[in-house]
Design a protein around this motif. Structure first.
Motif, PDB file in Angstrom:
ATOM      1  N   GLY A  59       0.834  -1.189   0.000  1.00  0.00           N
ATOM      2  CA  GLY A  59       0.000   0.000   0.000  1.00  0.00           C
ATOM      3  C   GLY A  59       0.874   1.245   0.000  1.00  0.00           C
ATOM      4  O   GLY A  59       1.830   1.342   0.775  1.00  0.00           O
ATOM      5  N   VAL A  60       0.552   2.194  -0.877  1.00  0.00           N
ATOM      6  CA  VAL A  60       1.354   3.411  -1.019  1.00  0.00           C
ATOM      7  C   VAL A  60       0.479   4.623  -0.726  1.00  0.00           C
ATOM      8  O   VAL A  60      -0.456   4.915  -1.488  1.00  0.00           O
ATOM      9  N   PRO A  61       0.728   5.357   0.355  1.00  0.00           N
ATOM     10  CA  PRO A  61      -0.033   6.573   0.621  1.00  0.00           C
ATOM     11  C   PRO A  61       0.201   7.617  -0.473  1.00  0.00           C
ATOM     12  O   PRO A  61       1.317   7.774  -0.979  1.00  0.00           O
ATOM     13  N   THR A  62      -0.866   8.313  -0.840  1.00  0.00           N
ATOM     14  CA  THR A  62      -0.768   9.397  -1.810  1.00  0.00           C
ATOM     15  C   THR A  62      -0.907  10.733  -1.088  1.00  0.00           C
ATOM     16  O   THR A  62      -1.235  10.791   0.092  1.00  0.00           O
ATOM     17  N   GLY A  63      -0.646  11.812  -1.836  1.00  0.00           N
ATOM     18  CA  GLY A  63      -0.688  13.143  -1.244  1.00  0.00           C
ATOM     19  C   GLY A  63       0.672  13.571  -0.720  1.00  0.00           C
ATOM     20  O   GLY A  63       1.704  12.943  -1.010  1.00  0.00           O
ATOM     21  N   PRO A  64       0.714  14.644   0.074  1.00  0.00           N
ATOM     22  CA  PRO A  64       1.998  15.174   0.554  1.00  0.00           C
ATOM     23  C   PRO A  64       2.838  14.190   1.354  1.00  0.00           C
ATOM     24  O   PRO A  64       4.053  14.352   1.430  1.00  0.00           O
ATOM     25  N   LEU A  65       2.203  13.165   1.946  1.00  0.00           N
ATOM     26  CA  LEU A  65       2.969  12.192   2.730  1.00  0.00           C
ATOM     27  C   LEU A  65       4.078  11.549   1.902  1.00  0.00           C
ATOM     28  O   LEU A  65       5.166  11.261   2.405  1.00  0.00           O
ATOM     29  N   ASN A  66       3.819  11.316   0.609  1.00  0.00           N
ATOM     30  CA  ASN A  66       4.827  10.747  -0.288  1.00  0.00           C
ATOM     31  C   ASN A  66       5.179  11.676  -1.447  1.00  0.00           C
ATOM     32  O   ASN A  66       6.055  11.342  -2.253  1.00  0.00           O
ATOM     33  N   GLY A  67       4.454  12.789  -1.568  1.00  0.00           N
ATOM     34  CA  GLY A  67       4.725  13.716  -2.672  1.00  0.00           C
ATOM     35  C   GLY A  67       4.238  13.219  -4.015  1.00  0.00           C
ATOM     36  O   GLY A  67       4.738  13.661  -5.052  1.00  0.00           O
ATOM     37  N   ILE A  68       3.269  12.280  -4.008  1.00  0.00           N
ATOM     38  CA  ILE A  68       2.727  11.754  -5.262  1.00  0.00           C
ATOM     39  C   ILE A  68       1.203  11.730  -5.206  1.00  0.00           C
ATOM     40  O   ILE A  68       0.606  11.763  -4.121  1.00  0.00           O
ATOM     41  N   SER A  69       0.579  11.684  -6.373  1.00  0.00           N
ATOM     42  CA  SER A  69      -0.855  11.437  -6.498  1.00  0.00           C
ATOM     43  C   SER A  69      -1.043  10.461  -7.645  1.00  0.00           C
ATOM     44  O   SER A  69      -0.156  10.307  -8.490  1.00  0.00           O
ATOM     45  N   VAL A  70      -2.214   9.800  -7.685  1.00  0.00           N
ATOM     46  CA  VAL A  70      -2.424   8.729  -8.661  1.00  0.00           C
ATOM     47  C   VAL A  70      -3.802   8.863  -9.301  1.00  0.00           C
ATOM     48  O   VAL A  70      -4.815   8.985  -8.607  1.00  0.00           O
ATOM     49  N   LEU A  71      -3.808   8.830 -10.633  1.00  0.00           N
ATOM     50  CA  LEU A  71      -5.042   8.731 -11.393  1.00  0.00           C
ATOM     51  C   LEU A  71      -5.413   7.261 -11.497  1.00  0.00           C
ATOM     52  O   LEU A  71      -4.625   6.447 -11.974  1.00  0.00           O
ATOM     53  N   ASP A  72      -6.615   6.913 -11.049  1.00  0.00           N
ATOM     54  CA  ASP A  72      -7.063   5.518 -10.950  1.00  0.00           C
ATOM     55  C   ASP A  72      -8.194   5.312 -11.960  1.00  0.00           C
ATOM     56  O   ASP A  72      -9.302   5.817 -11.776  1.00  0.00           O
ATOM     57  N   ILE A  73      -7.916   4.554 -13.022  1.00  0.00           N
ATOM     58  CA  ILE A  73      -8.897   4.318 -14.087  1.00  0.00           C
ATOM     59  C   ILE A  73      -9.351   2.867 -14.014  1.00  0.00           C
ATOM     60  O   ILE A  73      -8.547   1.944 -14.138  1.00  0.00           O
ATOM     61  N   ASP A  74     -10.653   2.688 -13.826  1.00  0.00           N
ATOM     62  CA  ASP A  74     -11.209   1.339 -13.677  1.00  0.00           C
ATOM     63  C   ASP A  74     -11.675   0.778 -15.018  1.00  0.00           C
ATOM     64  O   ASP A  74     -12.036   1.519 -15.934  1.00  0.00           O
ATOM     65  N   GLN A  75     -11.665  -0.537 -15.087  1.00  0.00           N
ATOM     66  CA  GLN A  75     -12.297  -1.254 -16.198  1.00  0.00           C
ATOM     67  C   GLN A  75     -13.228  -2.302 -15.610  1.00  0.00           C
ATOM     68  O   GLN A  75     -12.815  -3.122 -14.790  1.00  0.00           O
ATOM     69  N   ARG A  76     -14.485  -2.259 -16.015  1.00  0.00           N
ATOM     70  CA  ARG A  76     -15.489  -3.182 -15.502  1.00  0.00           C
ATOM     71  C   ARG A  76     -16.313  -3.717 -16.663  1.00  0.00           C
ATOM     72  O   ARG A  76     -16.262  -3.158 -17.766  1.00  0.00           O
ATOM     73  N   PRO A  77     -17.082  -4.774 -16.429  1.00  0.00           N
ATOM     74  CA  PRO A  77     -17.937  -5.288 -17.512  1.00  0.00           C
ATOM     75  C   PRO A  77     -18.878  -4.232 -18.083  1.00  0.00           C
ATOM     76  O   PRO A  77     -19.199  -4.259 -19.271  1.00  0.00           O
ATOM     77  N   ALA A  78     -19.292  -3.280 -17.236  1.00  0.00           N
ATOM     78  CA  ALA A  78     -20.235  -2.258 -17.688  1.00  0.00           C
ATOM     79  C   ALA A  78     -19.569  -1.090 -18.397  1.00  0.00           C
ATOM     80  O   ALA A  78     -20.259  -0.252 -18.993  1.00  0.00           O
ATOM     81  N   GLY A  79     -18.246  -1.005 -18.364  1.00  0.00           N
ATOM     82  CA  GLY A  79     -17.608   0.138 -19.007  1.00  0.00           C
ATOM     83  C   GLY A  79     -16.121   0.214 -18.732  1.00  0.00           C
ATOM     84  O   GLY A  79     -15.559  -0.582 -17.973  1.00  0.00           O
ATOM     85  N   ASN A  80     -15.489   1.206 -19.329  1.00  0.00           N
ATOM     86  CA  ASN A  80     -14.040   1.391 -19.252  1.00  0.00           C
ATOM     87  C   ASN A  80     -13.756   2.874 -19.057  1.00  0.00           C
ATOM     88  O   ASN A  80     -14.220   3.708 -19.837  1.00  0.00           O
ATOM     89  N   GLY A  81     -13.017   3.204 -17.995  1.00  0.00           N
ATOM     90  CA  GLY A  81     -12.719   4.592 -17.700  1.00  0.00           C
ATOM     91  C   GLY A  81     -11.954   5.302 -18.810  1.00  0.00           C
ATOM     92  O   GLY A  81     -12.131   6.505 -19.026  1.00  0.00           O
ATOM     93  N   ILE A  82     -11.108   4.559 -19.529  1.00  0.00           N
ATOM     94  CA  ILE A  82     -10.357   5.175 -20.626  1.00  0.00           C
ATOM     95  C   ILE A  82     -11.310   5.631 -21.724  1.00  0.00           C
ATOM     96  O   ILE A  82     -11.160   6.723 -22.288  1.00  0.00           O
ATOM     97  N   TRP A  83     -12.316   4.801 -22.023  1.00  0.00           N
ATOM     98  CA  TRP A  83     -13.301   5.210 -23.035  1.00  0.00           C
ATOM     99  C   TRP A  83     -14.072   6.443 -22.556  1.00  0.00           C
ATOM    100  O   TRP A  83     -14.399   7.321 -23.363  1.00  0.00           O
ATOM    101  N   GLU A  84     -14.372   6.505 -21.260  1.00  0.00           N
ATOM    102  CA  GLU A  84     -15.100   7.655 -20.723  1.00  0.00           C
ATOM    103  C   GLU A  84     -14.275   8.938 -20.872  1.00  0.00           C
ATOM    104  O   GLU A  84     -14.822  10.005 -21.198  1.00  0.00           O
ATOM    105  N   LEU A  85     -12.979   8.844 -20.641  1.00  0.00           N
ATOM    106  CA  LEU A  85     -12.118  10.010 -20.840  1.00  0.00           C
ATOM    107  C   LEU A  85     -12.086  10.416 -22.311  1.00  0.00           C
ATOM    108  O   LEU A  85     -12.124  11.611 -22.643  1.00  0.00           O
ATOM    109  N   GLU A  86     -11.997   9.420 -23.199  1.00  0.00           N
ATOM    110  CA  GLU A  86     -11.980   9.718 -24.627  1.00  0.00           C
ATOM    111  C   GLU A  86     -13.280  10.407 -25.063  1.00  0.00           C
ATOM    112  O   GLU A  86     -13.258  11.323 -25.880  1.00  0.00           O
ATOM    113  N   GLU A  87     -14.414   9.970 -24.485  1.00  0.00           N
ATOM    114  CA  GLU A  87     -15.698  10.597 -24.806  1.00  0.00           C
ATOM    115  C   GLU A  87     -15.690  12.075 -24.436  1.00  0.00           C
ATOM    116  O   GLU A  87     -16.318  12.901 -25.102  1.00  0.00           O
ATOM    117  N   LYS A  88     -14.997  12.427 -23.382  1.00  0.00           N
ATOM    118  CA  LYS A  88     -14.916  13.812 -22.925  1.00  0.00           C
ATOM    119  C   LYS A  88     -13.765  14.573 -23.576  1.00  0.00           C
ATOM    120  O   LYS A  88     -13.558  15.755 -23.283  1.00  0.00           O
TER     121      LYS A  88
END
Length: 245
Positions: A59-88
């Motif tokens: 487990g990796v803490p995000t935010g100032p504790l480590n000086g990093i942040s993470v974009l979390d893109i899910d893929q599920r049977p109902a959809g794909n976050g990458i496609w949602e970003l492309e739509e926008k």
């Protein structure tokens, strides 16, 4: 002697210099109370705490504790976050990324002391952001559903974590922040990328090296199917003569 999972945790802090804690391979929840305070990059502390569990994930803490942040893109049977970003019309970031057991992706940014809030689905459906007070599971952790792995682009060395761009900072902190002097001091000046090299002809004798270079760039900016489509177009239009596959 340390367990295999403990050794993976030690190797992780040696490579990335980030504080970590053990997480449950079934639920992804922290295995220790007060995980933010107990997260550490001290090898002795990591050995002691990880050896308490059979198959802990990293487990990796995000935010100032480590000086990093993470974009979390899910893929599920109902959809794909990458496609949602492309739509926008939202471009994927160019920074080091990992795949998750479900087929999703994590994109890691350097964010220093910026207190970027966590969000779920605000940028787009199936797209979350892990900032202050959040955490992610990092490679080479293995859950009950599969393994987290760093993405690589052909023969390129995996990219390092890159500073968050102005483009993505506006997406994750729309009301935020005057990004002038403080951001330039933290992350350096932001230059507009020059993509003209992608459209230059590729002569015989340069094709293998140059197409590998361009393929790596395309994979950092696009999902695999779209990157392959662009790669084929580039090969047919710009290679003299085109490569055979």
């Amino acid at each position: 002697m340390s367990s295999e999972k403990t050794q993976e945790a030690l190797d992780f802090i040696d490579e990335h210099d980030l504080k970590i804690f053990p997480a449950d391979p079934d639920t992804k929840r922290p295995l220790v109370r007060g995980w933010q305070e107990k997260a550490s990059k001290d090898p002795d502390q990591i050995t002691q705490i990880f050896d308490l569990f059979d198959s802990p994930m990293i487990g990796v803490p995000t935010g100032p504790l480590n000086g990093i942040s993470v974009l979390d893109i899910d893929q599920r049977p109902a959809g794909n976050g990458i496609w949602e970003l492309e739509e926008k019309g939202i471009s994927l970031p160019c920074t080091r990324s990992s795949t998750t057991p479900s087929g999703g992706r994590h994109y890691y940014f350097k964010t220093g002391d910026l207190e970027i809030p966590n969000s779920a689905g605000r940028i787009a459906p199936l797209v979350d952001f892990r900032g202050k007070g959040g955490y992610v599971i990092a490679p080479p952790s293995e859950s009950s559903k599969g393994r987290y792995e760093w993405e690589s682009a052909f023969y390129f060395k995996e990219a390092s974590f890159q500073p968050i761009s102005e483009y993505w900072l506006k997406l994750v902190m729309p009301k935020a922040i005057n990004t002038s002097k403080k951001r330039k001091a933290d992350f350096g000046p932001q230059k507009k990328p020059d993509h003209s090299w992608l459209l230059q002809p590729i002569r015989e004798g340069q094709r293998n090296n140059e197409m590998t270079r361009r393929a790596g760039y395309l994979l950092k900016k696009n999902d695999r199917s779209h990157a392959w489509h662009l790669f084929e177009k580039m090969n047919s239009l710009l290679c003299e003569p085109p490569l055979d596959f």
